[in-house]
Design a protein around this motif. Structure first.
Motif, PDB file in Angstrom:
ATOM      1  N   GLY A  13      76.196  15.187  13.930  1.00  0.00           N
ATOM      2  CA  GLY A  13      76.226  13.898  14.247  1.00  0.00           C
ATOM      3  C   GLY A  13      77.444  13.026  13.441  1.00  0.00           C
ATOM      4  O   GLY A  13      77.523  13.070  12.479  1.00  0.00           O
ATOM      5  N   GLU A  14      77.957  11.932  14.162  1.00  0.00           N
ATOM      6  CA  GLU A  14      78.925  10.936  13.657  1.00  0.00           C
ATOM      7  C   GLU A  14      78.059   9.859  13.016  1.00  0.00           C
ATOM      8  O   GLU A  14      77.466   9.116  14.060  1.00  0.00           O
ATOM      9  CB  GLU A  14      79.960  10.848  14.473  1.00  0.00           C
ATOM     10  CG  GLU A  14      81.204   9.826  13.779  1.00  0.00           C
ATOM     11  CD  GLU A  14      82.378   9.693  14.739  1.00  0.00           C
ATOM     12  OE1 GLU A  14      83.397  10.180  14.298  1.00  0.00           O
ATOM     13  OE2 GLU A  14      82.074   8.994  15.745  1.00  0.00           O
ATOM     14  N   VAL A  15      77.777   9.824  11.845  1.00  0.00           N
ATOM     15  CA  VAL A  15      77.277   8.593  11.187  1.00  0.00           C
ATOM     16  C   VAL A  15      77.802   7.262  11.576  1.00  0.00           C
ATOM     17  O   VAL A  15      77.218   6.158  11.819  1.00  0.00           O
ATOM     18  CB  VAL A  15      76.589   8.776   9.972  1.00  0.00           C
ATOM     19  CG1 VAL A  15      75.964   7.579   9.231  1.00  0.00           C
ATOM     20  CG2 VAL A  15      76.045  10.031   9.709  1.00  0.00           C
ATOM     21  N   ALA A  16      79.036   7.441  11.276  1.00  0.00           N
ATOM     22  CA  ALA A  16      80.104   6.049  11.664  1.00  0.00           C
ATOM     23  C   ALA A  16      81.364   6.721  11.897  1.00  0.00           C
ATOM     24  O   ALA A  16      81.419   7.931  11.696  1.00  0.00           O
ATOM     25  CB  ALA A  16      80.153   5.234  10.242  1.00  0.00           C
ATOM     26  N   PRO A  17      82.259   5.994  12.413  1.00  0.00           N
ATOM     27  CA  PRO A  17      83.718   6.425  12.685  1.00  0.00           C
ATOM     28  C   PRO A  17      84.182   7.271  11.492  1.00  0.00           C
ATOM     29  O   PRO A  17      84.612   6.657  10.491  1.00  0.00           O
ATOM     30  CB  PRO A  17      84.455   5.492  12.983  1.00  0.00           C
ATOM     31  CG  PRO A  17      83.537   4.505  13.690  1.00  0.00           C
ATOM     32  CD  PRO A  17      82.256   4.569  12.785  1.00  0.00           C
ATOM     33  N   GLY A  18      84.408   8.536  11.496  1.00  0.00           N
ATOM     34  CA  GLY A  18      85.117   9.246  10.415  1.00  0.00           C
ATOM     35  C   GLY A  18      83.767   9.772   9.491  1.00  0.00           C
ATOM     36  O   GLY A  18      84.365  10.649   8.466  1.00  0.00           O
ATOM     37  N   ALA A  19      82.654   9.600   9.731  1.00  0.00           N
ATOM     38  CA  ALA A  19      81.447  10.256   8.860  1.00  0.00           C
ATOM     39  C   ALA A  19      80.772  11.095   9.503  1.00  0.00           C
ATOM     40  O   ALA A  19      79.948  10.774  10.677  1.00  0.00           O
ATOM     41  CB  ALA A  19      80.718   9.144   8.280  1.00  0.00           C
ATOM     42  N   VAL A  20      80.882  12.347   9.250  1.00  0.00           N
ATOM     43  CA  VAL A  20      79.933  13.165   9.955  1.00  0.00           C
ATOM     44  C   VAL A  20      79.216  14.038   9.234  1.00  0.00           C
ATOM     45  O   VAL A  20      79.468  14.411   7.855  1.00  0.00           O
ATOM     46  CB  VAL A  20      81.280  14.430  10.550  1.00  0.00           C
ATOM     47  CG1 VAL A  20      80.539  15.336  11.402  1.00  0.00           C
ATOM     48  CG2 VAL A  20      82.198  13.812  11.395  1.00  0.00           C
ATOM     49  N   HIS A  21      78.027  14.166   9.460  1.00  0.00           N
ATOM     50  CA  HIS A  21      76.928  14.760   9.189  1.00  0.00           C
ATOM     51  C   HIS A  21      76.530  16.199   9.757  1.00  0.00           C
ATOM     52  O   HIS A  21      76.429  16.280  11.154  1.00  0.00           O
ATOM     53  CB  HIS A  21      75.421  13.987   9.130  1.00  0.00           C
ATOM     54  CG  HIS A  21      74.353  14.907   8.658  1.00  0.00           C
ATOM     55  ND1 HIS A  21      73.044  14.478   9.144  1.00  0.00           N
ATOM     56  CD2 HIS A  21      73.990  15.547   7.532  1.00  0.00           C
ATOM     57  CE1 HIS A  21      72.179  15.392   8.362  1.00  0.00           C
ATOM     58  NE2 HIS A  21      72.786  16.021   7.608  1.00  0.00           N
ATOM     59  N   VAL A  22      76.720  17.419   8.993  1.00  0.00           N
ATOM     60  CA  VAL A  22      76.547  18.818   9.473  1.00  0.00           C
ATOM     61  C   VAL A  22      75.440  19.223   8.774  1.00  0.00           C
ATOM     62  O   VAL A  22      75.549  19.761   7.733  1.00  0.00           O
ATOM     63  CB  VAL A  22      77.634  19.645   9.220  1.00  0.00           C
ATOM     64  CG1 VAL A  22      77.612  20.960  10.088  1.00  0.00           C
ATOM     65  CG2 VAL A  22      79.137  19.069   9.987  1.00  0.00           C
ATOM     66  N   PRO A  23      74.065  19.235   9.647  1.00  0.00           N
ATOM     67  CA  PRO A  23      72.819  19.803   9.091  1.00  0.00           C
ATOM     68  C   PRO A  23      73.099  21.538   8.605  1.00  0.00           C
ATOM     69  O   PRO A  23      73.821  22.057   9.800  1.00  0.00           O
ATOM     70  CB  PRO A  23      71.860  19.672   9.988  1.00  0.00           C
ATOM     71  CG  PRO A  23      72.307  18.557  10.719  1.00  0.00           C
ATOM     72  CD  PRO A  23      73.969  18.548  10.836  1.00  0.00           C
ATOM     73  N   GLY A  24      72.550  21.895   7.464  1.00  0.00           N
ATOM     74  CA  GLY A  24      72.557  23.520   7.223  1.00  0.00           C
ATOM     75  C   GLY A  24      73.862  24.018   7.168  1.00  0.00           C
ATOM     76  O   GLY A  24      73.842  25.414   7.713  1.00  0.00           O
ATOM     77  N   TRP A  25      74.772  23.302   6.735  1.00  0.00           N
ATOM     78  CA  TRP A  25      76.325  24.030   6.664  1.00  0.00           C
ATOM     79  C   TRP A  25      76.160  25.158   5.887  1.00  0.00           C
ATOM     80  O   TRP A  25      76.995  25.971   6.174  1.00  0.00           O
ATOM     81  CB  TRP A  25      77.293  23.036   6.318  1.00  0.00           C
ATOM     82  CG  TRP A  25      78.508  23.385   6.681  1.00  0.00           C
ATOM     83  CD1 TRP A  25      79.113  23.602   7.797  1.00  0.00           C
ATOM     84  CD2 TRP A  25      79.477  23.554   5.456  1.00  0.00           C
ATOM     85  NE1 TRP A  25      80.677  23.794   7.567  1.00  0.00           N
ATOM     86  CE2 TRP A  25      80.659  23.938   6.173  1.00  0.00           C
ATOM     87  CE3 TRP A  25      79.489  23.624   4.178  1.00  0.00           C
ATOM     88  CZ2 TRP A  25      81.855  24.118   5.599  1.00  0.00           C
ATOM     89  CZ3 TRP A  25      80.630  23.893   3.285  1.00  0.00           C
ATOM     90  CH2 TRP A  25      81.723  24.289   4.184  1.00  0.00           C
ATOM     91  N   LEU A  26      75.482  25.078   4.632  1.00  0.00           N
ATOM     92  CA  LEU A  26      75.504  26.020   3.802  1.00  0.00           C
ATOM     93  C   LEU A  26      74.183  27.025   3.665  1.00  0.00           C
ATOM     94  O   LEU A  26      73.316  26.532   4.003  1.00  0.00           O
ATOM     95  CB  LEU A  26      75.231  25.486   2.187  1.00  0.00           C
ATOM     96  CG  LEU A  26      76.562  24.603   1.611  1.00  0.00           C
ATOM     97  CD1 LEU A  26      76.301  23.949   0.538  1.00  0.00           C
ATOM     98  CD2 LEU A  26      77.877  25.703   1.638  1.00  0.00           C
TER      99      LEU A  26
END
Length: 222
Positions: free
Chosen positions: A11-24
């Motif tokens: 999800g986008e936490v703020a414009p330009g700030a993206v959270h990607v769970p479990g990426w690693l």
């Protein structure tokens, strides 16, 4: 985690700030953990950061590529043992580029992050159960390229704020082991911090007590 009852969505936490769970994945986390343990060895190893006002950061830190100290960069550990800073590995710079590409998409990644070699700084912070990080901005770089943040070990509350003040409005996000945060564009200079560590939540496969945060940056200094 792939076996969660309700899988977490990116999800986008703020414009330009993206959270990607479990990426690693867990194997990549193990590799990064092993690398962090080597980087933490002296010389130019894990240290306590002393602030100009007389306080100390509760999270301990080791730097790669350039040494960060409050509030600038150097080629040696000017506030520690004076040793030359450890080099920034090419594979870690490439990981930063992949993170931006996955968070933003190919077109934006190419425009904002440039060459993978542009990622020339890594700050590795180690948090024990009582460590915190106050609200701050990553503003000592001369580049506006996105910041890449990787989490390994214990989960934490990551507080992502605005560009004007350390106070509200902000959004609290739980970052777990393997999660990715990328923030750039209008959120590049947003205040952010870690008010809480959820002790004992690290994946058992890691054999890690505490939390590691690997932050990748483009210095723009040369």
């Amino acid at each position: 985690m792939t076996d969660e009852l309700f899988p977490r969505e990116r999800g986008e936490v703020a414009p330009g700030a993206v959270h990607v769970p479990g990426w690693l994945g867990i194997d990549r986390q193990r590799e990064l953990l092993a690398a962090c343990r080597e980087w933490a060895r002296p010389p130019a190893g894990l240290r306590t950061v002393h602030l100009p006002g007389g306080g100390t950061m509760t999270a301990r830190q080791v730097c790669l590529g350039r040494h960060w100290y409050p509030y600038g960069y150097a080629r040696t550990v000017v506030d520690g043992d004076g040793a030359p800073v450890k080099p920034m590995p090419g594979w870690l710079a490439e990981l930063g580029r992949a993170a931006v590409r996955d968070a933003y998409g190919e077109a934006v990644a190419g425009a904002d992050a440039g060459d993978s070699s542009a990622f020339d700084i890594a700050l590795v912070n180690y948090y024990d159960a009582d460590a915190r990080m106050g609200m701050h901005r990553d503003s000592d770089e001369k580049s506006g390229a996105p910041v890449v943040s990787l989490s390994i070990g214990d989960a934490c509350v990551f507080r992502f704020g605005n560009t004007e003040t350390r106070s509200r409005p902000y959004t609290d996000v739980e970052l777990r082991s393997g999660d990715l945060m990328v923030f750039g564009g209008p959120s590049r200079l947003a205040y952010h911090g870690v008010p809480r560590i959820h002790a004992g939540t690290a994946p058992s496969e890691l054999g890690l007590t505490g939390r590691l945060n690997i932050t990748l940056r483009v210095s723009g200094l040369d």
